[in-house]
Design an enzyme around this catalytic site. Structure first.
Site, PDB file in Angstrom:
ATOM      1  CG  HIS A 177      24.551  65.541 -25.921  1.00  0.00           C
ATOM      2  ND1 HIS A 177      24.785  66.322 -27.031  1.00  0.00           N
ATOM      3  CD2 HIS A 177      25.257  66.114 -24.910  1.00  0.00           C
ATOM      4  CE1 HIS A 177      25.599  67.311 -26.708  1.00  0.00           C
ATOM      5  NE2 HIS A 177      25.895  67.215 -25.417  1.00  0.00           N
ATOM      6  CG  HIS A 231      24.306  67.828 -20.928  1.00  0.00           C
ATOM      7  ND1 HIS A 231      24.786  66.574 -20.598  1.00  0.00           N
ATOM      8  CD2 HIS A 231      25.170  68.332 -21.845  1.00  0.00           C
ATOM      9  CE1 HIS A 231      25.890  66.342 -21.274  1.00  0.00           C
ATOM     10  NE2 HIS A 231      26.143  67.392 -22.043  1.00  0.00           N
TER      11      HIS A 231
END
Length: 513
Positions: free
Chosen positions: A416, A431
């Protein structure tokens, strides 16, 4: 019967590199690989007696003779050799800096990782007890059909049924993993397995009861294997947080080592038991005494039951690494990602070091709407503890490199986020989403690896916003720059901090002081 497990092991671990990216992908890829592995392993059981009898000069009451068993072994050996050579010839790895490490993996290094990583040690001890138990039981089954029931050819039917059951069970794993925790899957599977073991032990000469007991015993084996595999792979991040470095290669070497150990023990136990029970070459079921039968059944059923129960006890008391704990570990690694950078800062080239005097253009990594970083719902980013930066509400699910640099943190368990260090030594984090660590990689695809150098505009990863929203999370992409004593002194100048942008549009000038 060790050949069953050697064939099975080769089939599965020829595909194991794809499993090591993230937990959800590990579950999916391991499931596909295990389907092939189960088919390969059970196929040997299906063809063993037909091949033995085909090559035998004397059927010997359906048991075959020495020539038949040699013919079977030679056939399997040829198939294994040809397919292994094929894998070696037609498998091509992507070359990058990450693969330049030619350091060999020794038994001592594997042992060292086990000693330092208590969760890896716990699951390893669980698995070595478990796998030794089931390999003893599984290796005895053909002997049971041959010398207890006197119906060796019917083993083909038994193996075929178990093969189909194994494929079905493996296919159910991803769905079960979503509905139940791995610990529950493990404990329920052990319970089912023990019920099957008891039914098999009480079956006597009844073929339907033997098939039923064996099928129930076989049913949960792939599930337990996959649970153990997931915990072993997740222990990579546990070790990284605890020890400060990743030992992925060494950690993933543990499982096959334990299987080989269990297979060796099982081979010794089966050989000694068969000899003690009189189950030697040329013998038939009618020649096995009641005493020999008692010895055989005691070792075949009691020893595996004891080992499986001991493994379950260790699992219940010592293995704490579940999905929730793993997500917390990855979250902690994310917060301190700049403290776990891969690579050597001193390796920066003279050219790159000289560039620290110049400004650097930083582009939007994704299409979307620019937002202030302090407006996001992730506290660590909003309050500035992750560093200064910007956020983008994405309109597309593709992430591109905003600047040339090296991947220094790839969060392989969840995929992620990515940590990148620019060619002049400035680290930043991309992120995707808020609390998306909890998704364990579902909806994310990575195109880069740790240690890989990328150029501005290279595709880094993709994510699926509907999956993120369905999981109840925000899909905002956050970019944060880290400053520490080890990084060059720099300042961010925001060229654009609001409105819509396309990936590749300049949004920040990084000015080195």
């Amino acid at each position: 019967m060790d050949i069953f497990y050697s064939f099975n092991d080769v089939a599965f671990w020829s595909m194991i590199p794809a499993i090591s990216f993230d937990s959800a992908e590990r579950e999916k890829t391991a499931t596909f690989a295990r389907v092939g592995s189960t088919l390969g392993g059970q196929l040997v059981g299906v063809v063993v007696m037909p091949l033995v009898l085909f090559f035998s000069l004397n059927s010997n009451s359906g048991n075959g003779d020495g020539r038949g068993w040699f013919g079977f072994a030679a056939t399997v050996a040829i198939i294994a050799a040809v397919t292994s050579i094929g894998v070696g010839i037609f498998t091509h790895e992507k070359k990058n800096e990450l693969r330049n490490n030619t350091e060999s993996t020794s038994f001592g290094k594997v042992l060292g990782v086990l000693v330092k990583n208590d969760q890896l040690m716990a699951i390893a001890l669980t698995y070595v007890l478990y796998t030794t138990g089931i390999q003893i039981m599984n290796s005895f089954q053909l002997y049971y059909f041959t010398y207890i029931m006197g119906k060796a050819p019917t083993y083909t039917i038994y193996a075929l049924i178990n093969g189909l059951i194994g494929v079905i069970t493996v296919s159910l794993f991803p769905g079960l993993a979503k509905k139940f925790s791995r610990r529950r899957v493990f404990f329920y599977s052990i319970l089912v397995m023990l019920i099957g073991l008891v039914l098999f032990a009480l079956a006597g000469h009844s073929l339907p009861m033997v098939i039923l007991g064996g099928a129930i015993f076989m049913l949960p084996q792939p599930l337990i294997f996959l649970v153990v595999l997931m915990i072993i792979t997740d222990s990579v991040e546990y070790g990284q947080l605890k020890l400060g470095h990743r030992d992925e290669g060494l950690t993933l070497s543990v499982r096959p080592l334990l299987d080989k150990f269990g297979g060796a023990v099982a081979g010794g136990v089966v050989g000694m038991t068969a000899t003690a029970a009189g189950m030697i070459s040329g013998a038939t079921a009618d020649q096995i005494t009641a005493h020999g039968t008692s010895i055989f059944k005691l070792i075949m059923f009691a020893v595996p039951a004891i080992l499986i129960l001991l493994g379950t006890f260790v699992f219940s008391r010592k293995v704490k690494l579940d999905e929730k704990m793993h997500a917390q570990i990855v979250d902690e690694l994310e917060k301190t990602w700049h403290q776990h950078l891969e690579g050597d800062d001193s390796a920066l080239s003279e050219t790159a070091t000289a560039e620290t005097a110049a400004s650097l253009s930083f582009a939007a990594p994704v299409d979307g709407k620019l937002l202030p970083l302090n407006s996001v719902s992730a506290p660590a980013f909003a309050n500035g503890s992750m560093g200064e930066g910007i956020a983008i509400k994405p309109t597309d699910g593709q992430i591109f490199a905003p600047v040339a640099g090296t991947i220094v943190a790839d969060f392989p368990s969840t995929r992620h986020a990515l940590g990148i260090r620019t060619d002049n030594g400035i680290p930043f984090l991309i992120h995707v989403g808020v609390d998306t660590v909890e998704m364990q990689g579902t909806g994310f695809v990575s195109y880069v690896e740790n240690g890989q150098h990328v150029e501005a505009g290279d595709k880094l990863m993709e994510f699926w916003s509907p999956a993120i929203k369905e999981a109840g999370h925000d899909d905002t992409v956050m970019i944060a720059f880290t400053k520490s004593d080890d990084t060059p002194n720099y300042e961010l100048k925001f060229v654009k901090n609001e409105g819509l942008v396309d990936h590749g549009d300049e949004i920040i000038q990084i000015e080195n002081k």
